[in-house]
Write a protein that holds these residues in place. Sequence first.
Motif, PDB file in Angstrom:
ATOM      1  N   ASP A 551       0.865  -1.190   0.000  1.00 18.41           N
ATOM      2  CA  ASP A 551       0.000   0.000   0.000  1.00 18.41           C
ATOM      3  C   ASP A 551       0.893   1.228   0.000  1.00 18.41           C
ATOM      4  OD1 ASP A 551       0.655   0.712   2.785  1.00 18.41           O
ATOM      5  OD2 ASP A 551      -0.591  -1.031   3.277  1.00 18.41           O
ATOM      6  N   ALA A 552       0.261   2.424  -0.194  1.00 14.53           N
ATOM      7  CA  ALA A 552       1.027   3.663  -0.337  1.00 14.53           C
ATOM      8  C   ALA A 552       1.852   3.976   0.895  1.00 14.53           C
ATOM      9  CB  ALA A 552       0.084   4.819  -0.657  1.00 14.53           C
ATOM     10  N   ALA A 553       1.358   3.544   2.074  1.00 14.52           N
ATOM     11  CA  ALA A 553       2.061   3.887   3.306  1.00 14.52           C
ATOM     12  C   ALA A 553       3.428   3.231   3.394  1.00 14.52           C
ATOM     13  CB  ALA A 553       1.211   3.493   4.508  1.00 14.52           C
ATOM     14  N   THR A 554       3.617   2.147   2.611  1.00 14.63           N
ATOM     15  CA  THR A 554       4.901   1.444   2.668  1.00 14.63           C
ATOM     16  C   THR A 554       5.903   1.975   1.659  1.00 14.63           C
ATOM     17  OG1 THR A 554       4.206  -0.223   1.060  1.00 14.63           O
ATOM     18  CG2 THR A 554       3.683  -0.654   3.383  1.00 14.63           C
ATOM     19  N   ALA A 555       5.455   2.898   0.821  1.00 16.07           N
ATOM     20  CA  ALA A 555       6.363   3.417  -0.198  1.00 16.07           C
ATOM     21  C   ALA A 555       7.364   4.389   0.425  1.00 16.07           C
ATOM     22  CB  ALA A 555       5.578   4.117  -1.301  1.00 16.07           C
ATOM     23  N   ALA A 556       8.573   4.343  -0.105  1.00 20.52           N
ATOM     24  CA  ALA A 556       9.614   5.295   0.318  1.00 20.52           C
ATOM     25  C   ALA A 556       9.919   6.190  -0.872  1.00 20.52           C
ATOM     26  CB  ALA A 556      10.863   4.546   0.769  1.00 20.52           C
ATOM     27  N   VAL A 557       9.613   7.507  -0.726  1.00 18.81           N
ATOM     28  CA  VAL A 557       9.790   8.438  -1.834  1.00 18.81           C
ATOM     29  C   VAL A 557      10.669   9.591  -1.347  1.00 18.81           C
ATOM     30  CG1 VAL A 557       8.647   9.893  -3.536  1.00 18.81           C
ATOM     31  CG2 VAL A 557       7.496   7.839  -2.665  1.00 18.81           C
ATOM     32  N   GLY A 558      11.771   9.795  -2.011  1.00 13.54           N
ATOM     33  CA  GLY A 558      12.640  10.893  -1.616  1.00 13.54           C
ATOM     34  C   GLY A 558      13.926  10.883  -2.397  1.00 13.54           C
ATOM     35  N   GLY A 559      14.571  12.002  -2.444  1.00 15.24           N
ATOM     36  CA  GLY A 559      15.814  12.101  -3.203  1.00 15.24           C
ATOM     37  C   GLY A 559      15.554  11.865  -4.667  1.00 15.24           C
ATOM     38  N   THR A 561      14.697   8.535  -5.700  1.00 15.65           N
ATOM     39  CA  THR A 561      14.214   7.145  -5.755  1.00 15.65           C
ATOM     40  C   THR A 561      12.796   7.038  -5.217  1.00 15.65           C
ATOM     41  OG1 THR A 561      16.451   6.315  -5.427  1.00 15.65           O
ATOM     42  CG2 THR A 561      14.655   4.772  -5.017  1.00 15.65           C
ATOM     43  N   ILE A 562      12.005   6.274  -5.960  1.00 15.60           N
ATOM     44  CA  ILE A 562      10.696   5.835  -5.467  1.00 15.60           C
ATOM     45  C   ILE A 562      10.808   4.331  -5.217  1.00 15.60           C
ATOM     46  CG2 ILE A 562       8.256   5.560  -5.992  1.00 15.60           C
ATOM     47  CD1 ILE A 562       8.487   7.957  -7.877  1.00 15.60           C
ATOM     48  N   ALA A 563      10.614   3.907  -3.958  1.00 15.91           N
ATOM     49  CA  ALA A 563      10.710   2.484  -3.611  1.00 15.91           C
ATOM     50  C   ALA A 563       9.323   1.956  -3.267  1.00 15.91           C
ATOM     51  CB  ALA A 563      11.670   2.282  -2.444  1.00 15.91           C
ATOM     52  N   LEU A 564       8.834   0.974  -4.050  1.00 11.08           N
ATOM     53  CA  LEU A 564       7.510   0.388  -3.837  1.00 11.08           C
ATOM     54  C   LEU A 564       7.658  -0.971  -3.141  1.00 11.08           C
ATOM     55  CD1 LEU A 564       5.926   1.081  -7.351  1.00 11.08           C
ATOM     56  CD2 LEU A 564       5.842   2.525  -5.304  1.00 11.08           C
ATOM     57  N   THR A 565       6.873  -1.213  -2.081  1.00  7.77           N
ATOM     58  CA  THR A 565       6.962  -2.462  -1.316  1.00  7.77           C
ATOM     59  C   THR A 565       5.895  -3.452  -1.799  1.00  7.77           C
ATOM     60  OG1 THR A 565       7.782  -1.265   0.605  1.00  7.77           O
ATOM     61  CG2 THR A 565       6.902  -3.474   0.982  1.00  7.77           C
ATOM     62  N   PHE A 566       6.345  -4.716  -2.060  1.00 13.07           N
ATOM     63  CA  PHE A 566       5.441  -5.780  -2.521  1.00 13.07           C
ATOM     64  C   PHE A 566       5.306  -6.868  -1.451  1.00 13.07           C
ATOM     65  CE2 PHE A 566       6.377  -3.518  -6.340  1.00 13.07           C
ATOM     66  CZ  PHE A 566       5.295  -3.724  -7.182  1.00 13.07           C
ATOM     67  N   SER A 567       4.448  -7.828  -1.726  1.00 15.97           N
ATOM     68  CA  SER A 567       4.113  -8.863  -0.738  1.00 15.97           C
ATOM     69  C   SER A 567       5.190  -9.924  -0.571  1.00 15.97           C
ATOM     70  CB  SER A 567       2.801  -9.544  -1.132  1.00 15.97           C
ATOM     71  OG  SER A 567       2.931 -10.129  -2.421  1.00 15.97           O
ATOM     72  N   ASN A 604      15.182  -4.781  -4.705  1.00 13.19           N
ATOM     73  CA  ASN A 604      15.933  -4.919  -3.460  1.00 13.19           C
ATOM     74  C   ASN A 604      15.033  -5.642  -2.477  1.00 13.19           C
ATOM     75  OD1 ASN A 604      17.647  -4.702  -1.296  1.00 13.19           O
ATOM     76  ND2 ASN A 604      17.284  -2.504  -0.967  1.00 13.19           N
ATOM     77  N   ASN A 605      15.232  -7.023  -2.391  1.00 15.11           N
ATOM     78  CA  ASN A 605      14.343  -7.874  -1.595  1.00 15.11           C
ATOM     79  C   ASN A 605      12.902  -7.702  -2.073  1.00 15.11           C
ATOM     80  OD1 ASN A 605      16.448  -8.968  -0.063  1.00 15.11           O
ATOM     81  ND2 ASN A 605      16.431  -7.211   1.321  1.00 15.11           N
ATOM     82  N   ASN A 606      12.008  -7.208  -1.203  1.00 17.43           N
ATOM     83  CA  ASN A 606      10.607  -7.088  -1.613  1.00 17.43           C
ATOM     84  C   ASN A 606      10.254  -5.683  -2.094  1.00 17.43           C
ATOM     85  OD1 ASN A 606      10.801  -5.891   0.906  1.00 17.43           O
ATOM     86  ND2 ASN A 606       8.706  -6.469   1.502  1.00 17.43           N
ATOM     87  N   GLN A 607      11.273  -4.910  -2.454  1.00 18.23           N
ATOM     88  CA  GLN A 607      11.013  -3.557  -2.952  1.00 18.23           C
ATOM     89  C   GLN A 607      11.456  -3.418  -4.407  1.00 18.23           C
ATOM     90  OE1 GLN A 607      12.867  -0.814  -0.129  1.00 18.23           O
ATOM     91  NE2 GLN A 607      10.822  -0.399   0.735  1.00 18.23           N
ATOM     92  N   LEU A 608      10.657  -2.628  -5.134  1.00 15.34           N
ATOM     93  CA  LEU A 608      11.024  -2.233  -6.486  1.00 15.34           C
ATOM     94  C   LEU A 608      11.503  -0.781  -6.419  1.00 15.34           C
ATOM     95  CD1 LEU A 608      11.036  -2.885  -9.568  1.00 15.34           C
ATOM     96  CD2 LEU A 608       8.764  -1.830  -9.640  1.00 15.34           C
ATOM     97  N   GLU A 609      12.773  -0.548  -6.787  1.00 17.39           N
ATOM     98  CA  GLU A 609      13.352   0.787  -6.703  1.00 17.39           C
ATOM     99  C   GLU A 609      13.389   1.415  -8.098  1.00 17.39           C
ATOM    100  OE1 GLU A 609      17.125   0.315  -4.823  1.00 17.39           O
ATOM    101  OE2 GLU A 609      16.238  -0.022  -2.825  1.00 17.39           O
ATOM    102  N   ILE A 610      12.775   2.631  -8.196  1.00 15.27           N
ATOM    103  CA  ILE A 610      12.699   3.359  -9.472  1.00 15.27           C
ATOM    104  C   ILE A 610      13.522   4.647  -9.321  1.00 15.27           C
ATOM    105  CG2 ILE A 610      11.166   4.374 -11.194  1.00 15.27           C
ATOM    106  CD1 ILE A 610       8.877   2.754  -9.810  1.00 15.27           C
ATOM    107  N   THR A 611      14.521   4.796 -10.163  1.00 12.74           N
ATOM    108  CA  THR A 611      15.363   5.997 -10.115  1.00 12.74           C
ATOM    109  C   THR A 611      14.802   7.042 -11.075  1.00 12.74           C
ATOM    110  OG1 THR A 611      17.305   4.669  -9.600  1.00 12.74           O
ATOM    111  CG2 THR A 611      17.693   6.902 -10.414  1.00 12.74           C
ATOM    112  N   VAL A 612      14.550   8.266 -10.518  1.00 11.11           N
ATOM    113  CA  VAL A 612      14.019   9.377 -11.323  1.00 11.11           C
ATOM    114  C   VAL A 612      14.904  10.605 -11.089  1.00 11.11           C
ATOM    115  CG1 VAL A 612      11.683   8.479 -11.226  1.00 11.11           C
ATOM    116  CG2 VAL A 612      12.448  10.052  -9.458  1.00 11.11           C
ATOM    117  N   GLY A 613      14.492  11.732 -11.655  1.00 12.20           N
ATOM    118  CA  GLY A 613      15.218  12.978 -11.382  1.00 12.20           C
ATOM    119  C   GLY A 613      14.881  13.471  -9.989  1.00 12.20           C
ATOM    120  N   THR A 614      15.082  14.741  -9.746  1.00 13.34           N
ATOM    121  CA  THR A 614      14.797  15.311  -8.426  1.00 13.34           C
ATOM    122  C   THR A 614      13.306  15.241  -8.123  1.00 13.34           C
ATOM    123  OG1 THR A 614      16.659  16.815  -8.646  1.00 13.34           O
ATOM    124  CG2 THR A 614      15.017  17.371  -6.979  1.00 13.34           C
TER     125      THR A 614
END
Length: 651
Positions: A551-559, A561-567, A604-614
């Motif tokens: 869910d959105a609460a598990t996402a890490a967004v900053g810098g 990178t957008i990191a999405l957490t899966f099951s 990265n384990n159960n996360q999908l890391e997406i590299t974007v600009g700022t």
Amino acid sequence: MKNKKLVLSVLSTAVVASMATSAFAAPGAGLYIGGNVDKYYSVNAFLADANFDNALDEILNVGLNKVLFVGADGKAANLEEIFMADKIEDVLENVTAADFETDGYAPVNTDGTTGTAIHPEQDPDLGAPGELAIESVSAIDATTVEVTFSQEVDEASAETLANYVLSKQVTPPQAPVNIVSATLDADKKKVTLVYPAGTFAPNTKFNLYVSNIRLAEDLDVILPQTTKEITIADVAPAVAGVSLVGTAGGSSTVDITFTQTVNAGTVAGYVAKTEGETDKVATSANVLADGKTVRVTFPALTAGKAYTIALPDDVQNGFGKLIAADATASLTAVADTVKPTIVSVSQDTEETDADDQVLNIKFSEKVNASTITVTVFAADFSSQAATIVAAVNGQDTVQVTVPDTFELKAGQTYTVRISASDATDASGNAIDLTTAVNKTFTAVDKVAPLVSSITKLDNKTVKVKFNENVTVDAATTFSVDGVASKGTVSGDTVTLTPTASTGVYGTEAVAVLNIDGKVKDAANNERTFAAATDLATSANSTDEAAPLYADAATAAVGGTTIALTFSENLDVIADVDTAEEVAQVLTITNANGTVVDATYLTSNNNQLEITVGTIAANDVYYIKFKSGQTVVADVEGNKFTGTKTIQVSAQ
């Protein structure tokens, strides 16, 4: 004349073999000639001058299979069975009502006259087929009585001492004889009763009263009180037959069968004599399991020679009656050059353990202790069980257990290939594998169902596949990784879903599957599963469930990178490291609808890391996965599918 000699030979063998130390009186011993004759001859009436020739003609007229011989010991067989048997003991069985024809038999007197027809098939002591009755009662030695029932009996009632009352036929009457023990045999039909030393002696009679014995399969069926007479005859044991078992390794093995159970006597008392040779003194003598046969080992007997075997003068029956003085047996030694062959292969349908897939491989004769190597194939040789090495136990049949992993399916034909064996017969002849390479049999289903695979379809569905079609007992429950579940059966598959509407399994392969209850196959073979047994450790457990976004609460967004957490853990098939490659998998837009370029994608384990600009603080981003993308998947290769749009917020 030749045929009459044959009949006399068969009868003489039968009469000698039936001279036992105990018997019950009904029905009368003798010959029951059926067909269109319907007469009963006692032994004395048959031998009488007035009847002898006529009785032989009647026997030949109706055929040997229509003439029932009943011995003094209550055992019977028709004359054809006796003629065809290697040993008469192999065919003589306790007489039952079903052995007799229903037209009755006119008893013939010694003077040739006949009386009113008798109907032994109506004798209540014999019982009707299917009823619980006593088939025989025999005193086998001075302390022991064997009682044989018509069907398997309940152990508790069969071993209750109060259910047996033994009294001696004397005047005035005496108190019943105290019984020491009652033991039910493994066949569940024979009970051995033990009494104090010296209870039974020749020329005595007893009455045995038996009551309250219950049928094993139905405890409501109870044997009515039944009285059986035990007569201890004053008859010495005699030789009933002699056979050469084999000659090998400088020794010959001879079986000497007596008319009664006996002891072996003094080994050195067995001496084989023939003209032109030194007497051969036995080196061993042991009573076999039947109690009547003594197996004697001599120095090698010469093939073709006729021997007279002197017997020990201390051979005696269980009542101390000695064999006749200077008794002998005769034998002609014939060289055995015939190799044992494998006659047949069949499935043992008498096994009580439904998990056992036992095959009986029958040889043409007894073979020495050794091993035999076999492989079981499907009829078309498309599959096979593991090669099995089985022990041969010195008998004419070896049992081989086929592993459960190769199920013998009812109605299907299988081939057994015998590839090797060091088994030999008593004369040292090795098994003839040229006639025993392949043997076929048709299987019956005796194996209860087994779990063959467990498949996770999604976070709410698991399929449990068995090795055959099944039904599940209504009280049976399931648990998947600790989540209580309910099952729906279709053919060989049980589909599990969480019992609670809020229950979920996760999306990884099932780690622990528990079944608490019973599962049956079409042949009613039932397997009871223990609740604590983890079936996932023995079955093939696979994962076909696609990873789910948390869910959105598990996402890490900053810098950047957008990191999405899966099951579950992800395994991106290959790093996606250019904007063009990322665009084939997903698109990212901000709250204004502006496309945000992404340049790198990895897991990265159960996360999908997406590299974007700022990434702009507090901005909202929408990640939309494209239909048919093949990059984002779990470690089993199940792909995150669909066109789901994920909304995340920057910190």
